[in-house]
Design a protein around this motif. Structure first.
Motif, PDB file in Angstrom:
ATOM      1  N   TYR A   1     -44.710  61.731 -43.751  1.00  0.00           N
ATOM      2  CA  TYR A   1     -44.041  62.671 -44.638  1.00  0.00           C
ATOM      3  C   TYR A   1     -44.383  62.294 -46.080  1.00  0.00           C
ATOM      4  O   TYR A   1     -43.674  61.523 -46.730  1.00  0.00           O
ATOM      5  CB  TYR A   1     -42.527  62.642 -44.418  1.00  0.00           C
ATOM      6  CG  TYR A   1     -42.082  63.205 -43.089  1.00  0.00           C
ATOM      7  CD1 TYR A   1     -42.031  64.581 -42.876  1.00  0.00           C
ATOM      8  CD2 TYR A   1     -41.715  62.363 -42.043  1.00  0.00           C
ATOM      9  CE1 TYR A   1     -41.628  65.100 -41.652  1.00  0.00           C
ATOM     10  CE2 TYR A   1     -41.311  62.871 -40.821  1.00  0.00           C
ATOM     11  CZ  TYR A   1     -41.272  64.243 -40.638  1.00  0.00           C
ATOM     12  OH  TYR A   1     -40.880  64.754 -39.434  1.00  0.00           O
TER      13      TYR A   1
ATOM     14  N   GLN B   1     -34.759  52.481 -34.945  1.00  0.00           N
ATOM     15  CA  GLN B   1     -35.370  52.235 -36.247  1.00  0.00           C
ATOM     16  C   GLN B   1     -34.382  51.563 -37.195  1.00  0.00           C
ATOM     17  O   GLN B   1     -34.765  50.728 -38.025  1.00  0.00           O
ATOM     18  CB  GLN B   1     -35.886  53.541 -36.841  1.00  0.00           C
ATOM     19  CG  GLN B   1     -36.819  53.364 -38.026  1.00  0.00           C
ATOM     20  CD  GLN B   1     -38.051  52.565 -37.673  1.00  0.00           C
ATOM     21  OE1 GLN B   1     -38.048  51.349 -37.718  1.00  0.00           O
ATOM     22  NE2 GLN B   1     -39.130  53.262 -37.333  1.00  0.00           N
TER      23      GLN B   1
ATOM     24  N   TYR C   1     -34.574  57.012 -44.793  1.00  0.00           N
ATOM     25  CA  TYR C   1     -34.950  56.959 -46.202  1.00  0.00           C
ATOM     26  C   TYR C   1     -33.772  56.580 -47.099  1.00  0.00           C
ATOM     27  O   TYR C   1     -33.964  55.981 -48.160  1.00  0.00           O
ATOM     28  CB  TYR C   1     -35.617  58.263 -46.636  1.00  0.00           C
ATOM     29  CG  TYR C   1     -37.114  58.147 -46.482  1.00  0.00           C
ATOM     30  CD1 TYR C   1     -37.914  57.717 -47.532  1.00  0.00           C
ATOM     31  CD2 TYR C   1     -37.715  58.381 -45.262  1.00  0.00           C
ATOM     32  CE1 TYR C   1     -39.275  57.545 -47.376  1.00  0.00           C
ATOM     33  CE2 TYR C   1     -39.080  58.206 -45.086  1.00  0.00           C
ATOM     34  CZ  TYR C   1     -39.862  57.796 -46.154  1.00  0.00           C
ATOM     35  OH  TYR C   1     -41.201  57.598 -45.988  1.00  0.00           O
TER      36      TYR C   1
ATOM     37  N   GLU D   1     -46.502  56.467 -44.538  1.00  0.00           N
ATOM     38  CA  GLU D   1     -45.618  57.542 -44.100  1.00  0.00           C
ATOM     39  C   GLU D   1     -46.373  58.848 -43.880  1.00  0.00           C
ATOM     40  O   GLU D   1     -47.217  59.235 -44.690  1.00  0.00           O
ATOM     41  CB  GLU D   1     -44.526  57.741 -45.157  1.00  0.00           C
ATOM     42  CG  GLU D   1     -43.515  58.809 -44.862  1.00  0.00           C
ATOM     43  CD  GLU D   1     -42.856  58.612 -43.521  1.00  0.00           C
ATOM     44  OE1 GLU D   1     -43.142  59.434 -42.622  1.00  0.00           O
ATOM     45  OE2 GLU D   1     -42.095  57.657 -43.355  1.00  0.00           O
TER      46      GLU D   1
ATOM     47  N   GLY E   1     -33.778  56.986 -33.682  1.00  0.00           N
ATOM     48  CA  GLY E   1     -33.240  56.691 -34.999  1.00  0.00           C
ATOM     49  C   GLY E   1     -32.445  55.401 -35.019  1.00  0.00           C
ATOM     50  O   GLY E   1     -32.547  54.605 -35.963  1.00  0.00           O
TER      51      GLY E   1
ATOM     52  N   LYS F   1     -41.751  62.609 -48.938  1.00  0.00           N
ATOM     53  CA  LYS F   1     -40.667  61.621 -48.912  1.00  0.00           C
ATOM     54  C   LYS F   1     -41.137  60.286 -49.461  1.00  0.00           C
ATOM     55  O   LYS F   1     -40.415  59.597 -50.193  1.00  0.00           O
ATOM     56  CB  LYS F   1     -40.123  61.467 -47.493  1.00  0.00           C
ATOM     57  CG  LYS F   1     -39.200  62.613 -47.078  1.00  0.00           C
ATOM     58  CD  LYS F   1     -38.441  62.263 -45.829  1.00  0.00           C
ATOM     59  CE  LYS F   1     -37.378  63.319 -45.531  1.00  0.00           C
ATOM     60  NZ  LYS F   1     -36.303  63.323 -46.542  1.00  0.00           N
TER      61      LYS F   1
ATOM     62  N   VAL G   1     -34.685  60.901 -40.008  1.00  0.00           N
ATOM     63  CA  VAL G   1     -35.617  60.538 -41.082  1.00  0.00           C
ATOM     64  C   VAL G   1     -34.865  60.390 -42.401  1.00  0.00           C
ATOM     65  O   VAL G   1     -35.089  59.451 -43.165  1.00  0.00           O
ATOM     66  CB  VAL G   1     -36.736  61.585 -41.213  1.00  0.00           C
ATOM     67  CG1 VAL G   1     -37.605  61.302 -42.447  1.00  0.00           C
ATOM     68  CG2 VAL G   1     -37.610  61.590 -39.962  1.00  0.00           C
TER      69      VAL G   1
ATOM     70  N   SER H   1     -40.711  56.833 -39.907  1.00  0.00           N
ATOM     71  CA  SER H   1     -40.139  58.094 -39.431  1.00  0.00           C
ATOM     72  C   SER H   1     -40.851  58.648 -38.200  1.00  0.00           C
ATOM     73  O   SER H   1     -40.494  59.726 -37.716  1.00  0.00           O
ATOM     74  CB  SER H   1     -40.197  59.145 -40.547  1.00  0.00           C
ATOM     75  OG  SER H   1     -41.541  59.468 -40.851  1.00  0.00           O
TER      76      SER H   1
END
Length: 231
Positions: free
Chosen positions: A189, A137, A170, A187, A134, A192, A166, A158
């Motif tokens: 997801y 990112q 976002y 993505e 994380g 999302k 995640v 993600s």
């Protein structure tokens, strides 16, 4: 703002994209969806000049830029955040920010990144690859704020992250959208991506099979018809 018209592209003798039309307006958020192997990453690479199409046109801000080098795309305001973080894992956070800033004053880059993600300000001397997924990112996303882009294309931000991370990513994308930057999100997801998107495109086997308002997308239909699973 960014328009791909009749684009065909691939690698060597392998064609991945077939006569694809794709458009992103000024300040628009686009979700680019599709199953694995559909050609989403190839589309992003083509749209950012990393891959030259064999047919079709690419236009950005009213100018045709088909076939120009990738540096022209990036200097013009197109920013790609690739799958796999897009950072230099063996370099420190400070060194990554210096590279991301592309000549911007390092102190200013550090201040901006630290304001966005305070954890980065505390890890300046740490090698980027030793941080959590994380945090890496977050470092990758910081580039979108340091280069003043007009459009940002994010490939699987993600991927491999825990649910809490995640959510943080976002939140960062939401802040980016509020600055007026156009955004394309690839993505896994789906919900999302659609939640922040104005428009959704669905790519399947290199062909664009759907485009329309994100709020009108039937999620169950997407999973069943294009992702091959039940929602």
């Amino acid at each position: 703002m960014l328009n791909l018209t009749g684009v065909t592209a691939g690698y060597g003798s392998t064609t991945v994209l077939r006569d694809v039309d794709f458009a992103v307006g000024e300040g628009e958020v686009v979700a680019l969806l599709g199953p694995n192997g559909a050609g989403k990453t190839t589309l992003l690479r083509t749209a950012t000049g990393l891959l030259r199409p064999s047919a079709g046109r690419i236009e950005f801000a009213g100018d045709e830029i088909t076939g120009r080098p990738a540096q022209y795309f990036s200097r013009g305001g197109i920013c790609l955040l690739p799958e796999g973080r897009g950072i230099f894992p063996s370099l420190t956070v400070r060194e990554n920010l210096m590279i991301q800033g592309r000549g911007r004053a390092l102190d200013a880059s550090i201040a901006t990144a630290s304001e966005l993600y305070p954890v980065l300000g505390r890890r300046l001397r740490q090698t980027a690859g030793s941080m959590s997924g994380g945090e890496q990112q977050m470092l990758a996303l910081a580039r979108a704020y340091l280069t003043d882009p007009k459009i940002v294309l994010v490939d699987e931000a993600s991927l491999g992250l825990a649910p809490l991370a995640v959510d943080t990513i976002y939140e960062a994308l939401g802040r980016l959208v509020r600055t007026g930057v156009s955004l394309v999100v690839v993505e896994q997801y789906v919900q999302k991506a659609l939640a922040i998107a104005d428009t959704a495109f669905i790519l399947n086997q290199g062909v664009m099979v759907h485009s329309g308002p994100a709020k009108e997308i039937n999620i169950e239909q997407i999973y069943e018809r294009y992702l091959g699973i039940n929602a």
